[in-house]
Write a protein that holds these residues in place. Structure first.
Motif, mmCIF file in Angstrom:
data_model
loop_
_atom_site.group_PDB
_atom_site.id
_atom_site.type_symbol
_atom_site.label_atom_id
_atom_site.label_comp_id
_atom_site.label_asym_id
_atom_site.label_seq_id
_atom_site.Cartn_x
_atom_site.Cartn_y
_atom_site.Cartn_z
ATOM 1 N N MET A 1 -8.176 15.140 -5.709
ATOM 2 C CA MET A 1 -7.948 13.736 -5.958
ATOM 3 C C MET A 1 -6.456 13.449 -6.140
ATOM 4 N N LYS A 2 -5.780 14.303 -6.895
ATOM 5 C CA LYS A 2 -4.361 14.115 -7.154
ATOM 6 C C LYS A 2 -3.576 14.179 -5.841
ATOM 7 N N HIS A 3 -3.947 15.126 -4.988
ATOM 8 C CA HIS A 3 -3.282 15.283 -3.692
ATOM 9 C C HIS A 3 -3.519 14.049 -2.816
ATOM 10 N N GLY A 4 -4.737 13.510 -2.846
ATOM 11 C CA GLY A 4 -5.068 12.324 -2.065
ATOM 12 C C GLY A 4 -4.273 11.107 -2.516
ATOM 13 N N ARG A 5 -4.089 10.975 -3.810
ATOM 14 C CA ARG A 5 -3.296 9.849 -4.324
ATOM 15 C C ARG A 5 -1.834 9.986 -3.898
ATOM 16 N N LYS A 6 -1.340 11.224 -3.899
ATOM 17 C CA LYS A 6 0.040 11.473 -3.451
ATOM 18 C C LYS A 6 0.181 11.102 -1.971
ATOM 19 N N GLN A 7 -0.810 11.449 -1.166
ATOM 20 C CA GLN A 7 -0.787 11.084 0.251
ATOM 21 C C GLN A 7 -0.800 9.563 0.423
ATOM 22 N N ALA A 8 -1.589 8.871 -0.402
ATOM 23 C CA ALA A 8 -1.644 7.409 -0.337
ATOM 24 C C ALA A 8 -0.298 6.803 -0.738
ATOM 25 N N GLU A 9 0.350 7.367 -1.748
ATOM 26 C CA GLU A 9 1.685 6.896 -2.158
ATOM 27 C C GLU A 9 2.689 7.085 -1.021
ATOM 28 N N GLU A 10 2.628 8.239 -0.362
ATOM 29 C CA GLU A 10 3.528 8.505 0.769
ATOM 30 C C GLU A 10 3.275 7.507 1.905
ATOM 31 N N THR A 11 2.019 7.183 2.127
ATOM 32 C CA THR A 11 1.670 6.207 3.158
ATOM 33 C C THR A 11 2.194 4.831 2.771
ATOM 34 N N ARG A 12 2.066 4.473 1.507
ATOM 35 C CA ARG A 12 2.607 3.193 1.030
ATOM 36 C C ARG A 12 4.101 3.110 1.317
ATOM 37 N N GLU A 13 4.813 4.207 1.063
ATOM 38 C CA GLU A 13 6.258 4.234 1.326
ATOM 39 C C GLU A 13 6.540 4.053 2.822
ATOM 40 N N LYS A 14 5.750 4.724 3.673
ATOM 41 C CA LYS A 14 5.932 4.592 5.127
ATOM 42 C C LYS A 14 5.690 3.166 5.598
ATOM 43 N N LEU A 15 4.775 2.474 4.932
ATOM 44 C CA LEU A 15 4.397 1.126 5.341
ATOM 45 C C LEU A 15 5.190 0.025 4.622
ATOM 46 N N THR A 16 6.129 0.406 3.784
ATOM 47 C CA THR A 16 6.876 -0.571 2.983
ATOM 48 C C THR A 16 7.462 -1.702 3.828
ATOM 49 N N ASN A 17 8.050 -1.381 4.962
ATOM 50 C CA ASN A 17 8.696 -2.398 5.787
ATOM 51 C C ASN A 17 7.787 -2.970 6.866
ATOM 52 N N MET A 18 6.540 -2.531 6.886
ATOM 53 C CA MET A 18 5.594 -3.054 7.866
ATOM 54 C C MET A 18 4.885 -4.264 7.269
ATOM 55 N N PRO A 19 4.967 -5.402 7.955
ATOM 56 C CA PRO A 19 4.250 -6.569 7.436
ATOM 57 C C PRO A 19 2.738 -6.371 7.558
ATOM 58 N N ILE A 20 2.029 -6.614 6.476
ATOM 59 C CA ILE A 20 0.568 -6.539 6.461
ATOM 60 C C ILE A 20 0.067 -7.836 5.840
ATOM 61 N N ASP A 21 -0.799 -8.537 6.564
ATOM 62 C CA ASP A 21 -1.293 -9.830 6.098
ATOM 63 C C ASP A 21 -2.671 -9.754 5.458
ATOM 64 N N LEU A 22 -3.434 -8.718 5.816
ATOM 65 C CA LEU A 22 -4.795 -8.570 5.321
ATOM 66 C C LEU A 22 -5.154 -7.089 5.354
ATOM 67 N N ILE A 23 -5.879 -6.648 4.336
ATOM 68 C CA ILE A 23 -6.415 -5.280 4.319
ATOM 69 C C ILE A 23 -7.932 -5.396 4.330
ATOM 70 N N ILE A 24 -8.551 -4.712 5.286
ATOM 71 C CA ILE A 24 -10.014 -4.591 5.312
ATOM 72 C C ILE A 24 -10.315 -3.154 4.935
#
Length: 152
Positions: free
Chosen positions: A1-24
């Protein structure tokens, strides 16, 4: 679980400059948690949609995906039946119908839609946008927090 959250944080950083209008998002806990982490500090509307759920693996549910049967059930062309679950082609049809509906419902309303789902879903989504595999199908392993971008 801890590793998965770290991966999600890394993904958030990668997507920081990507505009996202809706999450499904799939209703499964790990997908919802990933969506929340990606959404941290952004206040993007999140829609939980049952149709984004992972493939029902029936009798194979909970087994390690290193088992040989997982190599077989990943193939669209082989379409191995899954007792008490979904075969690959049925699941893919379900994902295609979901994506058709998402495009119909949100195109023109939202520019960039992020879908937080699961490995089998991402594989089927890639077939939706790139074509269903043929007889020389190669199974591509989906990585946790993999981001695929498609134009509609």
């Amino acid at each position: 679980m801890k590793h998965g959250r770290k991966q999600a944080e890394e993904t958030r950083e990668k997507l920081t400059n990507m505009p996202i209008d809706l999450i499904i998002c799939s209703p499964l806990i790990r997908a919802k948690e990933t969506a929340d982490i990606i959404n941290k500090g952004r206040n993007i509307p999140i829609v939980i949609d049952e149709r984004a759920i992972e493939r029902n693996l029936g009798i194979y549910e909970g087994m390690p995906n290193s088992q040989e049967i997982f190599n077989e059930i990943r193939y669209y062309t082989k379409n191995v039946p899954v007792q008490d679950g979904e075969d690959c082609q049925s699941y893919t049809k379900r994902v295609f119908e979901f994506l058709d509906d998402v495009i119909k419902k949100y195109k023109g309303k939202y520019e960039n839609v992020l879908i937080c789902s699961h490995g089998f879903f991402l594989r089927s989504a890639s077939w939706y946008f790139n074509g269903i595999p043929g007889e020389n199908e190669e199974v591509v392993r989906i990585k946790n927090c993999q981001v695929d971008v498609y134009e509609v």
